[in-house]
Design a protein around this motif. Sequence first.
Motif, PDB file in Angstrom:
ATOM      1  N   UNK A 132       8.021  -0.070  -0.250  1.00 51.61           N
ATOM      2  CA  UNK A 132       8.325  -0.525  -1.599  1.00 51.61           C
ATOM      3  C   UNK A 132       7.194  -1.426  -2.067  1.00 51.61           C
ATOM      4  N   UNK A 133       6.840  -1.272  -3.352  1.00 52.39           N
ATOM      5  CA  UNK A 133       5.744  -2.029  -3.945  1.00 52.39           C
ATOM      6  C   UNK A 133       6.218  -2.541  -5.304  1.00 52.39           C
ATOM      7  N   UNK A 134       5.844  -3.757  -5.639  1.00 55.17           N
ATOM      8  CA  UNK A 134       6.174  -4.315  -6.949  1.00 55.17           C
ATOM      9  C   UNK A 134       5.444  -3.477  -8.006  1.00 55.17           C
ATOM     10  N   UNK A 135       6.189  -2.972  -8.990  1.00 56.87           N
ATOM     11  CA  UNK A 135       5.634  -2.006  -9.941  1.00 56.87           C
ATOM     12  C   UNK A 135       4.469  -2.525 -10.764  1.00 56.87           C
ATOM     13  N   UNK A 136       4.370  -3.830 -10.991  1.00 56.20           N
ATOM     14  CA  UNK A 136       3.239  -4.345 -11.770  1.00 56.20           C
ATOM     15  C   UNK A 136       1.942  -4.346 -10.951  1.00 56.20           C
ATOM     16  N   UNK A 137       2.017  -4.000  -9.690  1.00 60.16           N
ATOM     17  CA  UNK A 137       0.834  -3.939  -8.818  1.00 60.16           C
ATOM     18  C   UNK A 137       0.182  -2.559  -8.933  1.00 60.16           C
ATOM     19  N   UNK A 138      -0.232  -2.185 -10.133  1.00 61.16           N
ATOM     20  CA  UNK A 138      -0.758  -0.844 -10.407  1.00 61.16           C
ATOM     21  C   UNK A 138      -1.964  -0.488  -9.537  1.00 61.16           C
ATOM     22  N   UNK A 139      -2.884  -1.419  -9.329  1.00 58.43           N
ATOM     23  CA  UNK A 139      -4.070  -1.137  -8.511  1.00 58.43           C
ATOM     24  C   UNK A 139      -3.669  -0.833  -7.063  1.00 58.43           C
ATOM     25  N   UNK A 140      -2.701  -1.576  -6.548  1.00 60.78           N
ATOM     26  CA  UNK A 140      -2.226  -1.338  -5.188  1.00 60.78           C
ATOM     27  C   UNK A 140      -1.502  -0.001  -5.088  1.00 60.78           C
ATOM     28  N   UNK A 141      -0.656   0.294  -6.068  1.00 60.36           N
ATOM     29  CA  UNK A 141       0.044   1.582  -6.071  1.00 60.36           C
ATOM     30  C   UNK A 141      -0.968   2.724  -6.118  1.00 60.36           C
ATOM     31  N   UNK A 146      -3.794   7.332  -3.483  1.00 57.85           N
ATOM     32  CA  UNK A 146      -4.994   7.988  -2.945  1.00 57.85           C
ATOM     33  C   UNK A 146      -4.841   8.307  -1.460  1.00 57.85           C
ATOM     34  N   UNK A 147      -3.889   7.686  -0.813  1.00 59.16           N
ATOM     35  CA  UNK A 147      -3.607   7.948   0.594  1.00 59.16           C
ATOM     36  C   UNK A 147      -2.428   8.895   0.777  1.00 59.16           C
ATOM     37  N   UNK A 148      -1.976   9.530  -0.295  1.00 59.25           N
ATOM     38  CA  UNK A 148      -0.933  10.548  -0.212  1.00 59.25           C
ATOM     39  C   UNK A 148       0.482  10.082  -0.504  1.00 59.25           C
ATOM     40  N   UNK A 149       0.659   8.829  -0.880  1.00 62.58           N
ATOM     41  CA  UNK A 149       1.995   8.331  -1.222  1.00 62.58           C
ATOM     42  C   UNK A 149       2.298   8.691  -2.664  1.00 62.58           C
ATOM     43  N   UNK A 150       3.569   8.961  -2.945  1.00 59.59           N
ATOM     44  CA  UNK A 150       3.950   9.295  -4.311  1.00 59.59           C
ATOM     45  C   UNK A 150       5.033   8.352  -4.795  1.00 59.59           C
ATOM     46  N   UNK A 151       4.979   8.072  -6.076  1.00 61.26           N
ATOM     47  CA  UNK A 151       6.007   7.237  -6.707  1.00 61.26           C
ATOM     48  C   UNK A 151       7.273   8.070  -6.830  1.00 61.26           C
ATOM     49  N   UNK A 152       8.401   7.440  -6.587  1.00 62.65           N
ATOM     50  CA  UNK A 152       9.673   8.168  -6.658  1.00 62.65           C
ATOM     51  C   UNK A 152      10.480   7.823  -7.904  1.00 62.65           C
ATOM     52  N   UNK A 153      10.163   6.716  -8.543  1.00 66.33           N
ATOM     53  CA  UNK A 153      10.975   6.263  -9.667  1.00 66.33           C
ATOM     54  C   UNK A 153      12.237   5.534  -9.221  1.00 66.33           C
ATOM     55  N   UNK A 154      12.443   5.460  -7.907  1.00 69.67           N
ATOM     56  CA  UNK A 154      13.604   4.748  -7.358  1.00 69.67           C
ATOM     57  C   UNK A 154      13.276   3.255  -7.316  1.00 69.67           C
ATOM     58  N   UNK A 155      13.999   2.482  -8.114  1.00 73.14           N
ATOM     59  CA  UNK A 155      13.703   1.063  -8.274  1.00 73.14           C
ATOM     60  C   UNK A 155      14.742   0.182  -7.605  1.00 73.14           C
ATOM     61  N   UNK A 156      14.290  -0.968  -7.121  1.00 73.43           N
ATOM     62  CA  UNK A 156      15.142  -1.992  -6.522  1.00 73.43           C
ATOM     63  C   UNK A 156      14.800  -3.317  -7.182  1.00 73.43           C
ATOM     64  N   UNK A 157      15.802  -4.081  -7.588  1.00 75.04           N
ATOM     65  CA  UNK A 157      15.504  -5.362  -8.241  1.00 75.04           C
ATOM     66  C   UNK A 157      14.772  -6.320  -7.315  1.00 75.04           C
TER      67      UNK A 157
END
Length: 182
Positions: A132-141, A146-157
């Motif tokens: 899990x990554x904080x969504x405002x961390x766009x550069x980190x995401x 680039x390493x093959x991870x994909x965003x799922x849209x599944x959010x946690x507060x």
Amino acid sequence: MDTAPAPGQAQLTFRHATEDDVPVLLRLVESAYRGDASRAGWTTEADILEGQRTDAEGVRDAVTAPSGRMLLAERDGEPVACCQLEHRGSAAYFGMFAVKPELQGAGLGKVIIAEAERAVRASWGVSEMHMTVITVREELIAWYERRGYRRTGELTPFPYGDERCGIPRRDDLVFELLVKKF
């Protein structure tokens, strides 16, 4: 596992952290994410969160979890990076990832995450890695993508009010689940 050193650098070694490593791990994680020291690297969260990233109890729990471990990377016996790995059924969870700020941006993170992925496939036979990554961390995401991870849209507060996770400097923090299938 050992990795071949880059020219002019000592060999990188990996081991499972022990309870004796908790103080070192805590300093490593805090230095990568919080305070002025974290600004030497690019993974700092100092602009969005104040206070601590974790505490000794949280690190100890990750080190001693029956279903997980903390992977510690060392160069010449000096801790340079770490990550938490937790077995969760057919997946592994990747968290508490930290690289010494002054070593960030030189490719060390790629080596650590590749070793973490290799280790969970070999040890637990999992078919995917979660984080899990904080969504405002766009550069980190983007780095993870680039390493093959994909965003799922599944959010946690974000756990507002729980200072063990830091003191938010903004009110729009939320975690997103990223997944890599093997």
